[in-house]
Design a protein around this motif. Sequence first.
Motif, mmCIF file in Angstrom:
data_model
loop_
_atom_site.group_PDB
_atom_site.id
_atom_site.type_symbol
_atom_site.label_atom_id
_atom_site.label_comp_id
_atom_site.label_asym_id
_atom_site.label_seq_id
_atom_site.Cartn_x
_atom_site.Cartn_y
_atom_site.Cartn_z
ATOM 1 N N ARG A 20 9.379 29.521 -36.617
ATOM 2 C CA ARG A 20 9.331 29.504 -38.074
ATOM 3 C C ARG A 20 8.401 28.399 -38.550
ATOM 4 N N MET A 21 7.724 28.633 -39.688
ATOM 5 C CA MET A 21 6.936 27.585 -40.303
ATOM 6 C C MET A 21 7.224 27.559 -41.796
ATOM 7 N N GLY A 22 6.949 26.419 -42.417
ATOM 8 C CA GLY A 22 7.110 26.315 -43.856
ATOM 9 C C GLY A 22 8.523 25.988 -44.278
ATOM 10 N N ASP A 23 8.742 26.094 -45.592
ATOM 11 C CA ASP A 23 9.994 25.711 -46.214
ATOM 12 C C ASP A 23 10.276 26.690 -47.340
ATOM 13 N N GLY A 24 11.411 26.526 -47.996
ATOM 14 C CA GLY A 24 11.724 27.344 -49.161
ATOM 15 C C GLY A 24 12.724 28.436 -48.873
ATOM 16 N N ASP A 25 12.910 29.324 -49.866
ATOM 17 C CA ASP A 25 13.894 30.399 -49.768
ATOM 18 C C ASP A 25 13.430 31.546 -48.869
ATOM 19 N N THR A 26 12.137 31.586 -48.591
ATOM 20 C CA THR A 26 11.603 32.625 -47.708
ATOM 21 C C THR A 26 11.097 31.976 -46.434
ATOM 22 N N ALA A 27 11.566 32.474 -45.293
ATOM 23 C CA ALA A 27 11.130 31.944 -44.004
ATOM 24 C C ALA A 27 9.968 32.775 -43.489
ATOM 25 N N VAL A 28 8.906 32.102 -43.066
ATOM 26 C CA VAL A 28 7.752 32.768 -42.478
ATOM 27 C C VAL A 28 7.856 32.635 -40.966
ATOM 28 N N ILE A 29 7.909 33.788 -40.289
ATOM 29 C CA ILE A 29 8.076 33.837 -38.834
ATOM 30 C C ILE A 29 6.721 34.161 -38.214
ATOM 31 N N THR A 30 6.245 33.265 -37.365
ATOM 32 C CA THR A 30 4.934 33.471 -36.738
ATOM 33 C C THR A 30 5.040 34.063 -35.340
ATOM 34 N N ALA A 31 6.231 34.087 -34.744
ATOM 35 C CA ALA A 31 6.406 34.663 -33.413
ATOM 36 C C ALA A 31 7.862 35.066 -33.233
ATOM 37 N N GLY A 32 8.089 36.208 -32.556
ATOM 38 C CA GLY A 32 9.438 36.639 -32.246
ATOM 39 C C GLY A 32 9.964 37.767 -33.102
ATOM 40 N N LEU A 33 9.241 38.167 -34.143
ATOM 41 C CA LEU A 33 9.737 39.211 -35.037
ATOM 42 C C LEU A 33 8.552 40.037 -35.520
ATOM 43 N N LYS A 34 8.773 41.341 -35.660
ATOM 44 C CA LYS A 34 7.720 42.244 -36.105
ATOM 45 C C LYS A 34 8.075 42.814 -37.479
ATOM 46 N N PRO A 35 7.088 43.273 -38.234
ATOM 47 C CA PRO A 35 7.378 43.890 -39.531
ATOM 48 C C PRO A 35 8.263 45.117 -39.376
ATOM 49 N N GLY A 36 9.181 45.301 -40.298
ATOM 50 C CA GLY A 36 10.042 46.473 -40.303
ATOM 51 C C GLY A 36 11.347 46.309 -39.566
ATOM 52 N N GLU A 37 11.572 45.218 -38.870
ATOM 53 C CA GLU A 37 12.829 45.012 -38.166
ATOM 54 C C GLU A 37 13.886 44.505 -39.141
ATOM 55 N N THR A 38 15.131 44.935 -38.896
ATOM 56 C CA THR A 38 16.243 44.561 -39.776
ATOM 57 C C THR A 38 16.980 43.374 -39.184
ATOM 58 N N VAL A 39 17.199 42.362 -40.042
ATOM 59 C CA VAL A 39 17.890 41.150 -39.589
ATOM 60 C C VAL A 39 19.093 40.892 -40.487
ATOM 61 N N ALA A 40 20.092 40.232 -39.905
ATOM 62 C CA ALA A 40 21.276 39.856 -40.678
ATOM 63 C C ALA A 40 20.950 38.630 -41.521
ATOM 64 N N THR A 41 21.450 38.604 -42.763
ATOM 65 C CA THR A 41 21.238 37.457 -43.645
ATOM 66 C C THR A 41 22.541 36.777 -44.043
ATOM 67 N N SER A 42 23.636 37.186 -43.474
ATOM 68 C CA SER A 42 24.934 36.549 -43.732
ATOM 69 C C SER A 42 25.787 36.649 -42.469
ATOM 70 N N ASN A 43 26.897 35.898 -42.439
ATOM 71 C CA ASN A 43 27.838 35.924 -41.304
ATOM 72 C C ASN A 43 27.176 35.549 -39.982
ATOM 73 N N LEU A 44 26.156 34.698 -40.013
ATOM 74 C CA LEU A 44 25.470 34.322 -38.779
ATOM 75 C C LEU A 44 26.378 33.560 -37.818
ATOM 76 N N PRO A 45 27.242 32.635 -38.263
ATOM 77 C CA PRO A 45 28.143 31.961 -37.307
ATOM 78 C C PRO A 45 29.057 32.947 -36.590
ATOM 79 N N GLU A 46 29.563 33.967 -37.321
ATOM 80 C CA GLU A 46 30.427 34.962 -36.678
ATOM 81 C C GLU A 46 29.669 35.768 -35.640
ATOM 82 N N LEU A 47 28.406 36.108 -35.961
ATOM 83 C CA LEU A 47 27.610 36.871 -35.004
ATOM 84 C C LEU A 47 27.342 36.036 -33.753
ATOM 85 N N ARG A 48 27.071 34.768 -33.939
ATOM 86 C CA ARG A 48 26.822 33.903 -32.790
ATOM 87 C C ARG A 48 28.083 33.774 -31.931
#
Length: 343
Positions: free
Chosen positions: A310-338
């Motif tokens: 990840r790079m940058g700051d703010g409410d939107t995270a910019v991912i430079t490696a590890g993720l491709k456009p169109g993939e669905t990611v979870a935005t809540s309940n991350l501790p439970e998923l882990r």
Amino acid sequence: MPKRVAWIAICVALSSCADKAPDRDAARPVPVSPRTAVSAAARDVTLATLPATVVQPPGARVAVVTPLPGLVRSVHVQPGQMVRKGQLLAVLVSRDAMVLASDLAQAEARQGLAAAEAARMAQLARAGVVAAARADGAQSVSRQAAIAVGSARAILAQTGAGRDGRVRLTAPISGRVATMAMDAGAAVDGMAAPIVIEAEGSRWLAVQVPERLAGKLRPGVAVVTAEGQSGRLETLATSLDPATRAFAARARIFDDGPPLVSGRLVQLSLRAPAPAGAVSVPAAAVMNDAGRDIVFVRQGNGFRPRAVTRMGDGDTAVITAGLKPGETVATSNLPELRALVLR
């Protein structure tokens, strides 16, 4: 023989348990229903969000100088009051102004005499009574007297003084009275600046850039306020302030929004174009796990953790490696998923 059969049975049972052991990296159905977002190609990246103070640009804050010493006769405005250019602010009574007015009157009298003498000599020269050189000399004296009058008038005008010995202080620009340090009846010194007029509103912002960001920023970087007003970074100091450990910078807002109130604090985001191939997701989708950033990517009816850069700051995270456009990611309940992955 029975002991050997028992030992084989135990090994078979352990092997069966091992085959059923969960794979931490495998996606699995989850008993929670997290909110999700779809990654998209990133256009820009927020390098930092910093507090900024609205400041006046050069020329927007003007001091009204008292050019001559004297006494304050009257004050016509108060601090915070809006004034227009040329509006009367205060009136002084000055002995020096009276002297200047007297000098002007004397210069005008001498000019009148010199002009009359030049006209008389010109008439006599035409009649042949006096030599032409005398007429030329009288004309030169008349021009010198006119120059003296012009100089005396200019001095009186620059001080704002009238022939009555009163100095009238007027607003040099339209704006708000920021400072008014005079009262009726008080004495003032010459060349003091008791009144300051500040232009209403500004589009300039003062920013303290942390040392860690100095190498990433340069004049021309885009900026956006929390209200959505856009502009760019205009200046960035090259020396570090030892007291604040930051670099002083100035940003300017260029859009057509309303001017900002001087002294107001705003949140300012500094942005740059995103690297090629970068994607963006909500910042809530990124979790720090043991010093690395991870996201949970949907696979089938479950989620699998994936390390990202990840790079940058703010409410939107910019991912430079590890993720491709169109993939669905979870935005809540991350501790439970882990916790489910590690179970």
